[in-house]
Design an enzyme around this catalytic site. Structure first.
Site, PDB file in Angstrom:
ATOM      1  N   SER A  65     -32.771 -15.766  41.275  1.00 15.01           N
ATOM      2  CA  SER A  65     -33.463 -16.495  40.213  1.00 15.01           C
ATOM      3  C   SER A  65     -32.553 -17.446  39.451  1.00 15.01           C
ATOM      4  CB  SER A  65     -34.098 -15.505  39.227  1.00 15.01           C
ATOM      5  OG  SER A  65     -33.124 -14.609  38.703  1.00 15.01           O
ATOM      6  N   GLY A  68     -35.376 -12.650  42.329  1.00 14.79           N
ATOM      7  CA  GLY A  68     -35.350 -11.247  42.715  1.00 14.79           C
ATOM      8  C   GLY A  68     -34.577 -10.956  43.986  1.00 14.79           C
ATOM      9  N   ASN A  84     -28.633  -9.159  41.332  1.00 13.43           N
ATOM     10  CA  ASN A  84     -29.719  -8.172  41.340  1.00 13.43           C
ATOM     11  C   ASN A  84     -29.256  -6.848  41.940  1.00 13.43           C
ATOM     12  OD1 ASN A  84     -31.897  -9.674  40.150  1.00 13.43           O
ATOM     13  ND2 ASN A  84     -31.951 -10.901  42.020  1.00 13.43           N
ATOM     14  N   ASP A  97     -34.834 -13.255  27.694  1.00 13.28           N
ATOM     15  CA  ASP A  97     -34.523 -11.997  28.385  1.00 13.28           C
ATOM     16  C   ASP A  97     -33.033 -11.691  28.400  1.00 13.28           C
ATOM     17  OD1 ASP A  97     -33.533 -13.794  30.244  1.00 13.28           O
ATOM     18  OD2 ASP A  97     -35.007 -13.329  31.793  1.00 13.28           O
ATOM     19  N   HIS A 109     -31.217 -14.923  32.020  1.00 15.05           N
ATOM     20  CA  HIS A 109     -31.348 -16.205  32.698  1.00 15.05           C
ATOM     21  C   HIS A 109     -31.030 -17.368  31.761  1.00 15.05           C
ATOM     22  CE1 HIS A 109     -33.994 -13.465  35.010  1.00 15.05           C
ATOM     23  NE2 HIS A 109     -33.520 -14.154  36.040  1.00 15.05           N
TER      24      HIS A 109
END
Length: 202
Positions: free
Chosen positions: A28, A65, A94, A175, A178
């Site tokens: 991402s 992801g 991830n 979040d 990012h």
């Protein structure tokens, strides 16, 4: 008449110059998560390359992801399809967030690098680091994965892809994971010095 025939023959057998292909295999962070795609760092990279006269075609194969295992399952087909000259590996974050055993991450990144180099591509590994709440032992071993892969295969390395944005709330999305649109140019500026030596002359 003879001169025309000779020139025509040379034109036919002369190799046709093609643009260098740069493949970005990421998650991402490279897929412009949460922002307009044209504002992501890969799109900004494509724009900078064009502005500076580099004959480079950028292929962004990043998926939100994605893990190193997922990238490994997709890379052979991507290599066959695009025949890249340069591969940017931006994977592993991830895996780390899921607590994947570091040797597993390293094994996958090793294989991703091997496959890319077997294709004849130059490789740039984009390293990552984890928040401290994952514990000092795990975060250290995780960070060492990327350095180890680059050293093993003698590839270019960015030690910490998010170095310029990770601790700057104004450059991060809500979040905390990012970068926002304002942070994307900083990602590009982090990658650029390591990438330039791999590029053809403009």
């Amino acid at each position: 008449m003879l001169r025309i025939l000779v020139l025509s023959w040379l034109f036919i057998i002369a190799p046709i110059s093609q643009a260098t292909t740069l493949l970005v295999l990421g998650d991402s962070l490279s897929a412009a998560y949460g922002i307009a795609p044209e504002r992501g760092w890969v799109a900004l990279l494509d724009k900078r390359l064009q502005q500076q006269g580099y004959a480079v075609s950028v292929v962004n194969a990043s998926i939100s992801g994605e893990t190193t295992q997922g990238g490994l399952s997709r890379l052979p087909r991507l290599l066959e399809q695009h025949q890249p000259d340069i591969v940017l590996l931006e994977l592993g974050a991830n895996d780390g967030l899921r607590g994947t055993f570091p040797p597993v991450i390293r094994s996958n990144l090793n294989r991703l690098t091997q496959l890319s180099k077997q294709q004849g591509a130059r490789v740039l590994v984009l390293g990552m680091q984890l928040p401290p709440n994952y514990g000092p032992a795990y975060t250290r071993r995780f960070a060492e994965v990327f350095t180890g892969v680059a050293e093993t295969h003698d590839t270019a390395l960015v030690p910490f892809f998010m170095e310029k944005v990770a601790l700057e709330p104004s450059l991060m999305q809500g979040d905390g994971l990012h970068p926002n649109a304002a942070g994307q140019p900083f990602l590009l500026d982090t990658v650029w010095p390591a990438l330039v030596p791999l590029l053809p002359r403009p």
